[in-house]
Write a protein that holds these residues in place. Structure first.
Motif, PDB file in Angstrom:
ATOM      1  N   TYR A 155     -35.472  22.441  12.771  1.00 49.06           N
ATOM      2  CA  TYR A 155     -35.854  21.029  12.760  1.00 49.06           C
ATOM      3  C   TYR A 155     -35.122  20.258  13.856  1.00 49.06           C
ATOM      4  O   TYR A 155     -35.731  19.460  14.584  1.00 49.06           O
TER       5      TYR A 155
ATOM      6  N   ARG B  34     -37.060  18.269  16.709  1.00 51.62           N
ATOM      7  CA  ARG B  34     -37.067  16.810  16.505  1.00 51.62           C
ATOM      8  C   ARG B  34     -36.179  16.087  17.510  1.00 51.62           C
ATOM      9  O   ARG B  34     -36.540  15.045  18.049  1.00 51.62           O
ATOM     10  N   GLU B  35     -35.012  16.636  17.773  1.00 50.27           N
ATOM     11  CA  GLU B  35     -34.023  15.944  18.609  1.00 50.27           C
ATOM     12  C   GLU B  35     -34.368  16.014  20.087  1.00 50.27           C
ATOM     13  O   GLU B  35     -34.070  15.095  20.854  1.00 50.27           O
TER      14      GLU B  35
ATOM     15  N   ARG C 210     -28.475  14.563  11.911  1.00 45.20           N
ATOM     16  CA  ARG C 210     -29.929  14.717  11.768  1.00 45.20           C
ATOM     17  C   ARG C 210     -30.263  15.420  10.453  1.00 45.20           C
ATOM     18  O   ARG C 210     -31.237  15.060   9.768  1.00 45.20           O
TER      19      ARG C 210
ATOM     20  N   ASP D   8     -32.506  13.068   7.981  1.00 49.40           N
ATOM     21  CA  ASP D   8     -33.929  13.393   7.887  1.00 49.40           C
ATOM     22  C   ASP D   8     -34.248  14.387   6.773  1.00 49.40           C
ATOM     23  O   ASP D   8     -35.252  14.235   6.068  1.00 49.40           O
TER      24      ASP D   8
ATOM     25  N   ASP E 269     -34.064  11.983   3.446  1.00 45.87           N
ATOM     26  CA  ASP E 269     -35.476  11.585   3.470  1.00 45.87           C
ATOM     27  C   ASP E 269     -36.374  12.579   2.732  1.00 45.87           C
ATOM     28  O   ASP E 269     -36.834  12.316   1.627  1.00 45.87           O
TER      29      ASP E 269
ATOM     30  N   GLU F  99     -41.729  12.793  14.182  1.00 44.36           N
ATOM     31  CA  GLU F  99     -41.489  11.375  13.938  1.00 44.36           C
ATOM     32  C   GLU F  99     -42.657  10.771  13.149  1.00 44.36           C
ATOM     33  O   GLU F  99     -42.453   9.963  12.235  1.00 44.36           O
TER      34      GLU F  99
ATOM     35  N   TRP G   7     -42.406  11.960   9.544  1.00 42.27           N
ATOM     36  CA  TRP G   7     -41.313  11.292   8.828  1.00 42.27           C
ATOM     37  C   TRP G   7     -41.615   9.810   8.602  1.00 42.27           C
ATOM     38  O   TRP G   7     -41.025   9.183   7.735  1.00 42.27           O
TER      39      TRP G   7
ATOM     40  N   SER H 216     -40.874   8.237   5.013  1.00 46.85           N
ATOM     41  CA  SER H 216     -40.192   6.950   4.804  1.00 46.85           C
ATOM     42  C   SER H 216     -41.062   5.979   4.019  1.00 46.85           C
ATOM     43  O   SER H 216     -40.576   5.249   3.142  1.00 46.85           O
TER      44      SER H 216
END
Length: 693
Positions: A325, A329-330, A347, A351, A355, A415, A418, A422
């Protein structure tokens, strides 16, 4: 055979001069994620990785380790295979260049090129970089390699040559007709500029060592390691074999759909490989995609710097999903990305634990508590605008996620996913299902069922979308949802409202326990211990930069790194000294008028491999776009330079820095004791191309 519904993706095959580290893992995880998703899309997918095991460097490393080249290669190749097995990388094949099937295919390709008149015998006298297995157009003994900066060796030997010069126009024509062949655009432009500058015939055999594949009919020669290595993409699926099954596999999967590579090997894959294939009258791969470097706290990982990060350290602490991940993601795919243990833990906690982990845990726990573990039916009468908003967002998330993933925008796709996570978490907080559950009337019960059904649908859709990225955790969540084997899911059919009525949850448990701050220190200590053990057990210790400086002897009076950049940090200056009161020697106005200063706008800026101070820029000066290499990387981030107007000296003779031609010079002041550069600029809006007087 129809190969329309197929997808063939490859990693570069990794050179066995060193054990695998997180940089190798990044490329492999990207390819594995793509392959997993293609299978979930219902596409017949073939995923290849492997190891590159021939060449002079391996022969020397084995001798230093007191073993045969084959024993040396077996050991390191085994470590790559073991790591991919541990990470459950879903490759369909693992090719080794020492495999008999590969050797047979390479010799078949060499013979085909020879029969078609593209290979001839001659001799080579010049510079060769053993580290990169690269012939170098350099200025003499000890001159630095343009790729790695290490000193080159002078070789004189009989060779077979490939007529690379004859492929210049065919390559340029192919690039023009296939604009997506090389991605991203910066690499495509770089390759086209290189080919347009002129191609020389390429030596494709060696006689000074024996660790390689013999040239057919002339066994004192071994085939050049890059011709050998590049052919793996075809030999692994049957090229050179007479077996009907191998021929069928080759016909099914070739050409490859994606060669995934690091940007440092663009020339080999985007110039040499297509040239070989065009000359052999064989189909070219559909696309070659170059990603950026993975830096450790802004510095490129290398054994000489001692900043190698091993994937095992993260697997032992946070697990493979955390690593996968973070990498996707980063890091913005195609750009350089930075890795640090601090960023990894942040992270992971933000996340994954807070999350997604929190959404899964509380949603499923409430269903277990309030509905005895059975996913409740939604009630149309109890539906609100908030429920409809989540449904609409989930449907849009599916569309956007697929579109972004297809364009290799992994970070943006995650993103997007997520964003739904969220939104559902916020929806739960605002609708307070725990408070609704305290009211025992029928309407409250229907409302509670609708809230939890909406929440679990959002969770299901996110879980399905990100399964190729974090396969272990999503498989566990899918099982807790009571939906069986997630591998059987068909992504094209994913939609809202697909949970069967009466679905019973599995055992509910946390999937991402939060990591505390001590985890960072623990990983750092583990890495230090592994580094110390590696030094003791190293079978091929690479000389440190201090012991064997790159570019030694290339230019008198310069340190190794200075020999490459042409700018000394101390010692005898290369230009007349300038004091605070002015230059030591005055010039006339005629001398000054010889200097052509122009306003330019930076279109592209990126760091130069192996040079901490250098940036490569493409600068529009009105009449043309120039490539300029400048020593300003310590003061300016590349991405912040794009669009900035600068002053350049436009009539300087071009020179090469790190193998890149610099056609001009950026004008900058030198500030402070460290001499940090400050770019010249303007308060007013000055047009691009304007001359300074």
């Amino acid at each position: 055979m129809d190969n329309a519904n197929k997808f063939y993706i490859t990693t570069p095959i990794y050179y066995v001069n060193a054990r695998p580290h997180i940089g190798h893992t990044y490329t492999t995880v990207v390819c594995d994620t793509i392959a997993r998703r293609q299978r979930m899309m219902g596409v017949d997918t073939f995923f290849l990785t492997g190891t590159d095991e021939h060449g002079q460097k391996i022969e020397r490393s084995a001798a230093a380790a007191g073993c045969s080249p084959k024993e040396f290669a077996d050991k390191v190749s085994g470590e790559f295979r073991a790591l991919w097995d541990r990470m459950k990388i879903t490759c369909d094949d693992f090719i080794r260049t020492t495999d008999p099937r590969h050797m047979r295919g390479v010799q078949a390709l060499f013979t085909r090129l020879q029969e078609r008149g593209y290979i001839y015998k001659g001799s080579y006298s010049g510079q060769y970089c053993v580290y990169d297995e690269l012939y170098v157009d350099a200025a003499g003994p000890g001159a630095p390699c343009p790729e790695c900066g290490r000193p080159t060796e002078t070789v004189h030997e009989e060779n077979y040559f490939f007529k690379l010069s004859a492929m210049e126009q065919p390559l340029l024509k192919y690039y023009a007709e296939h604009p997506d062949f090389i991605r991203p655009e910066t690499r495509r432009n770089e390759v086209i500029a290189f080919v347009r500058s002129g191609l020389r015939d390429l030596s494709v055999s060696r006689t000074s060592f024996k660790w390689g594949i013999p040239v057919p009919g002339d066994p004192k020669h071994v085939i050049y390691v890059w011709l050998d290595a590049l052919a793996n993409y075809m030999t692994a699926i049957g090229y050179g074999s007479d077996d009907p099954k191998d021929k069928q596999k080759l016909e099914r999967y070739w050409p490859a759909d994606v060669h995934m590579i690091g940007k440092e090997i663009v020339r080999f894959h985007c110039v040499y490989w297509p040239a070989f294939l065009l000359a052999a009258d064989l189909p070219l791969p559909r696309s070659i995609i170059a990603h950026g470097w993975l830096l450790f706290e802004e510095s490129k990982m290398s054994k000489s710097r001692g900043n190698i990060v091993r994937s095992e350290t993260i697997l032992d602490t946070l697990g493979q999903d955390a690593l996968r991940y973070f990498l996707l993601r980063e890091i913005v795919f195609g750009q350089d990305g930075s890795f640090s243990f601090d960023a990894l833990v942040q992270r992971f906690n933000a996340d994954l634990a807070n999350d997604l982990g929190n959404l899964s845990s509380r949603t499923l726990s409430m269903i277990a508590r309030y509905f005895e573990g059975e996913i409740p039916y939604p009630s149309p009468a109890a539906k609100t605008a908030a429920d409809e908003a989540i449904e609409k967002l989930a449907q849009q998330t599916i569309v956007d996620f697929h579109a972004q993933f297809e364009q290799f925008q992994f970070s943006r796709a995650l993103e997007t996913a997520w964003g739904l996570v969220s939104a559902v978490n916020k929806y739960i907080v605002e609708n307070e299902p725990w408070a609704v559950a305290e009211r025992e009337d029928r309407d409250s019960r229907a409302r509670l069922a609708t809230i939890l059904r909406t929440s679990v649908e959002g969770l299901r859709i996110v879980t399905a979308l990100v399964h190729p990225v974090i396969p272990e955790a999503t498989a566990r969540i899918w099982g807790q949802l009571g939906l069986g084997d997630i591998e059987r899911l068909k992504l094209p059919e994913l939609a809202w409202g697909q949970i069967p009525n009466g679905t019973k949850l599995g055992k509910v448990e946390a999937v991402f326990p939060r990591a505390d701050k001590s985890m960072i220190e623990r990983m750092q200590q583990m890495e230090q211990q592994r580094s110390a053990e590696s030094e003791q057990k190293a079978t091929s210790p690479e000389p440190r930069a201090e012991a064997q400086p790159a570019g030694t002897g290339a230019q008198s009076g310069l340190r190794a790194t200075e020999a490459v950049t042409g700018t000394p940090s101390s010692g005898t200056p290369l230009i007349p000294s300038v004091g605070m009161s002015g230059p030591t020697e005055k010039i006339t106005i005629d001398d000054f008028l010889k200097v052509e200063l122009r306003v330019g706008e930076v279109k592209v800026a990126e760091k130069v491999k192996g040079a901490d101070k250098l940036l490569r820029m493409e600068v529009d000066i009105g009449s043309e776009v120039r490539q300029i290499v400048a020593g300003i990387a310590k003061a300016y981030d590349p991405e912040k330079l794009v669009g900035r107007k600068v002053v350049i000296v436009a009539n300087l003779q071009p020179r090469k820095l790190r193998g890149l031609e610099s056609n001009g010079m950026i004008v900058a002041a030198s500030m402070g004791d460290d001499g940090l550069p400050v770019l010249a600029g303007f308060l007013e809006d000055v047009p691009v191309g304007a001359k300074l007087k």
